[in-house]
Design an enzyme around this catalytic site. Structure first.
Site, short mmCIF file in Angstrom:
data_model
loop_
_atom_site.label_atom_id
_atom_site.label_comp_id
_atom_site.label_asym_id
_atom_site.label_seq_id
_atom_site.Cartn_x
_atom_site.Cartn_y
_atom_site.Cartn_z
N CYS A 59 0.84 -1.20 0.00
CA CYS A 59 0.00 0.00 0.00
C CYS A 59 0.87 1.25 0.00
CB CYS A 59 -0.94 0.01 1.20
SG CYS A 59 -0.08 0.24 2.78
N CYS B 233 3.60 1.68 2.60
CA CYS B 233 4.86 1.00 2.28
C CYS B 233 5.75 1.90 1.44
CB CYS B 233 4.60 -0.30 1.53
SG CYS B 233 3.57 -1.49 2.41
N ASP C 66 8.59 27.37 -32.91
CA ASP C 66 9.61 27.66 -33.90
C ASP C 66 8.94 27.63 -35.27
OD1 ASP C 66 12.21 27.82 -35.16
OD2 ASP C 66 11.99 25.68 -35.57
N ASP D 125 12.47 21.98 -33.26
CA ASP D 125 13.04 20.76 -33.84
C ASP D 125 14.54 20.86 -34.10
OD1 ASP D 125 12.92 22.57 -35.98
OD2 ASP D 125 12.83 20.93 -37.43
N ASP E 219 17.09 25.26 -31.07
CA ASP E 219 15.92 25.31 -30.19
C ASP E 219 16.20 24.67 -28.83
OD1 ASP E 219 14.30 26.47 -32.18
OD2 ASP E 219 13.91 24.51 -33.07
#
Length: 833
Positions: free
Chosen positions: A11, A14, A437, A635, A639
């Site tokens: 649980c 723990c 971008d 990309d 960037d």
């Protein structure tokens, strides 16, 4: 970060105990434990043996995971559902003995079911039979007692402790009642015998254990479903590869393929590893990785990925990535790591879970004492206390967040959206600004010919033939676009001589003895007389974001060819979807203002910031972070700093490795519409987590007072331990089942999109941003001069000036014309482009 397998957890308490123990180890900077996957992530300069030792001292088991998913898979397959079959055996075995127990304890006593004559009037014998049957059920389910009391000894009580205490108390009190009954039998006091017969709670102990086991089995089965996405990805991994050894085909295990090996793939076969096609053509189904069902044509020079399917032609490829470096392996690792991390919202449940079980035990003890003080018999008071123990469920709290995160990550992976961690999955839906971008994100990233305008004496084919022949020896992207257009139009190129590249202006060559020159309007106008109408046409094309290339032969105009990086077909739709979600979309580009404005008009973004150098993008992100939460989509290598700086960095999958490594989310399909899809998935997952937490909290808030008997004096409402156990079993099952509903979330549909209003957006809704390109700034003193001049203008909120990039990003609270801004800068001795 190192990953560990953790055993023995039952649980959320723990989880809290393990995290607390590991965080105390010297060198550990952070520790995150996942109850759902029984895994642990540890950061810091620390020995694995020290971490494992700390976990074991806390009363649990731990082992270091393998470094790759293949090692993990072979290492007893941790994602394989081995728990459900074990729980099924325990449940069915328990049911057999529970039915017999219930027949004797309730069937005979309450409904008069017949018993063998040896038992019919022998109450002590009936008690002994109940004791034996309950003992057998307790032995079958001994795991509750071993784990529960072990945790109690280690001062970290968990759910098993509650079950063990509840069932154990019922059993022990019933044994006491049985011995008391024997004494009453010896004294021939039959009324007292019957009284103690009613004090038996053997069936409660057996029923509690069996119902909790049932709940555990349902929970385990549902939890197994949440890992289906990762298991499905693992099953995609090819097992064999056909490589060429001395031009002879040889089938080998895929693990033996090395970088540089040549492998062949026949129609219908899976591509074993990542590679590049060196011979042949085919159509490849990449749906396993991208979700796109339409096959992608592949020819010499194209990249192929492992686990995709070769649908048609025979291809020969060279291996470029093998083992855990393949695209599939990286996807699996990303999804697994994200599922093993913890979302910020989980901290709320963790804090509660850390003290939940001790508090419940205390409530149970207080309940017993209060009922005894109110005059109840010890048996009735004990029933109330046991009911409190068995209805309380810390499991539901512990599972509320990780199951939703696991399913959400699986849904994202199936749709080509990869979240690197749980934090990004939770946070993405809260962004107020999306910065995009331009090149490769809003646009295709590859220039193409958009217009062919020949002069009066030539046709389009003539113009394209001369232009492509001239440009065929140039490496410039614009030249390649012209040549590609000629190839697509089946236009033959002509032989050229004396080719020259005129840096920054264009190119020249001789064709059939005539000098052909191609280049910018400015350059061509300097060497030939160009009609004003032609120059106007070129300016109109430039205004639309296109680059006009003029071509002349012996100083006579052949015509104009316009080249542009065109907007992706899905970009306007994606931007509109983001705006409908209440998100402001800003385009950040290093391109000139004129081209940027043309692309902005076509795509529909809210704001444009043009002329930004690579380091300037990061500064723009920083500025917008002051207004609200920012997501940056890009990309390229340039960037990467902006992706890292943003609250959420989103990398287009076709981009560079640096951009992907810097991002929090990777869009495998390279589609901008997946940005809105990622936001929908984030919002849906967070909503699901809120539902789970509400259910877990409200269940305990309602259930514990009911079990304690708070409402008995007022309404007469009561709850037996057996019904409490049933409710406890169902609570975790309901939480997991609710999380599985995320599998039905359509992240492509915008029907349920809604704007999320926030204070930041309201405060900033009237602000605008514009960027000036300034020449002549040499030092910080120049920056300060320009900044002061701009900020003195009415309507200018702030100005971020950089002499290094030669830009000034001006934030406006109302409309201010560019002429006013430019004049303020020019008056200080600088020039503005």
């Amino acid at each position: 970060m190192k990953q560990y397998n953790v055993t023995g957890m039952s649980c959320a308490s723990c989880v809290a105990r393990v995290e607390k123990a590991v965080n105390k180890v010297d060198g550990v900077t952070s520790c995150s434990v996942n109850l759902l996957t029984n895994s642990m992530s540890v950061d810091g300069d620390v020995k694995s043996s020290d971490v494992i030792s700390a976990v074991e001292k806390a009363g649990y088991g731990a082992s270091l995971k393998g470094n790759s998913y293949k090692e993990n898979k072979s290492n007893d397959e941790p994602l394989k559902d081995t728990e459900t079959p074990k729980l099924k055996k325990r449940l069915f075995s328990s049911l057999v003995f529970l039915i017999l127990l219930m027949y004797i304890s309730m069937g005979h006593m309450m409904w008069g079911f017949p018993l063998p004559s040896i038992l019919a009037n022998n109450h002590i014998a009936m008690g002994l039979i109940q004791l034996l049957l309950t003992g057998i059920i307790m032995v079958i389910n001994q795991k509750f007692f071993v784990s529960g009391f072990k945790a109690l000894i280690n001062r970290s009580p968990n759910m098993d402790t509650l079950v063990a205490l509840g069932a154990g108390a019922s059993f022990i009190y019933s044994v006491y009642a049985l011995f008391a009954m024997t004494n009453a039998q010896v004294n021939n006091d039959m009324s007292l015998v019957m009284k103690y017969m009613d004090e038996f709670y053997f069936e409660s102990a057996g029923m509690i254990l069996t119902l909790i086991t049932l709940g555990k089995m349902l929970e385990s089965y549902s939890k197994g479903k949440t890992t289906n996405a990762i298991k499905g990805l693992m099953n995609l991994a090819p097992k064999k590869a056909t490589i060429l050894v001395d031009n002879v085909e040889k089938v080998v295990p895929v693990e033996e393929v090395k970088i540089g090996d040549i492998f062949v793939v026949k129609p219908g076969e899976n591509i074993p590893v990542d590679g590049v096609v060196i011979e042949g053509e085919s159509a490849v189904n990449e749906s396993a990785l991208t979700g796109e069902s339409i096959p992608v044509d592949k020819s010499v020079g194209d990249n192929v990925s492992g686990a995709t399917v070769n649908q048609s032609g025979f291809i020969k490829c060279k291996a470029t990535k093998v083992g855990e470096d393949t695209t599939l392996s990286q996807i699996i690792k990303m999804v697994s790591d994200a599922s093993a991390t913890k979302a910020p919202i989980a901290k709320v449940a963790d804090k509660v879970s850390g003290v939940f079980v001790p508090v419940v035990i205390s409530i149970a003890v207080v309940t017993i004492i209060v009922w005894l003080l109110c005059g109840a018999t010890f048996g009735n008071a004990l029933v109330r206390g046991i009911s409190v123990l068995v209805i309380s469920c810390p499991c539901a709290l512990g599972l509320a967040t990780p199951v939703a995160i696991m399913v959400g990550n699986g849904v994202g992976a199936k749709n080509g959206i990869l979240f690197k961690n749980a934090t990004s999955l939770e946070t993405t839906g809260k962004v107020s600004y999306v910065l995009l971008d331009k090149t490769g994100t809003i646009t295709n990233g590859t220039p193409v010919v958009t217009d062919i305008i020949p002069s009066e004496n030539y046709t389009e084919d003539n113009l394209l033939s001369y232009a492509s022949s001239l440009e065929s020896k140039s490496e410039h992207p614009l030249a390649k676009a012209v040549v590609q257009k000629a190839i697509d139009s089946s236009i033959k190129t002509l032989d050229t001589t004396d080719f020259k590249s005129l840096t920054g202006n264009g190119v020249s060559a001789k064709i059939n003895g005539k000098t052909i020159v191609g280049g910018s309007v400015k350059h061509i106008s300097s060497i030939a007389n160009i009609d004003e109408n032609i120059i106007k046409k070129a300016d109109d094309l430039a205004t639309k974001g296109k680059t006009p290339l003029l071509f002349v032969m012996d100083n006579q105009l052949l015509g104009i060819i316009a080249v542009a990086d065109v907007v992706k077909s899905d970009s306007p739709k994606a931007i509109k979807e983001l705006q409908n979600m209440g998100i402001k979309v800003v385009m950040v580009t290093g391109d000139n203002e004129k081209t940027a404005q043309a692309i902005a008009k076509e795509s529909g973004v809210d704001e444009v910031i043009a002329g930004v150098l690579p380091d300037g993008k990061e500064k723009v992100v920083t500025q917008y972070k002051q207004k609200g939460m920012v997501a940056m989509v890009g990309d390229g290598i340039n960037d990467a700093p902006a992706l890292t700086r943003a609250d959420i960095g989103i990398a287009i999958g076709a981009g560079t490795d640096v951009a992907i490594d810097s991002a929090d989310i990777v869009l495998i399909k390279s589609k901008l519409t997946d940005v809105s899809g990622a936001i929908r998935l984030s919002r849906g997952t967070l909503r699901n987590i809120h539902e789970n937490l509400f259910w877990a909290f409200i269940y305990n808030v309602i259930g514990i007072p009911l079990a304690a008997g708070v409402w008995i004096p007022i309404f007469g409402w009561t709850l037996s331990p057996m019904f409490g156990a049933a409710a406890m079993s169902l609570s975790s099952f309901c939480v997991v089942t609710n999380a599985l509903r995320l599998n039905f979330l359509n992240i492509r549909s915008s029907k349920r999109d809604r704007k999320i209003k926030n204070k930041t957006n309201k405060k900033e809704k009237n602000t605008m941003t514009t960027t000036l390109k300034i020449n002549g700034m040499m030092c910080p003193h120049c920056e300060a001069t320009v900044k002061t001049a701009l900020e003195s203008i009415d309507g200018v909120t702030s100005a971020e000036v950089s002499h290094e990039s030669g830009t000034a990003v001006v934030t406006l609270s109302k409309e201010v014309s560019d002429d006013v801004l430019k004049k303020a800068v020019v008056d200080k001795g600088y020039t503005v482009e």
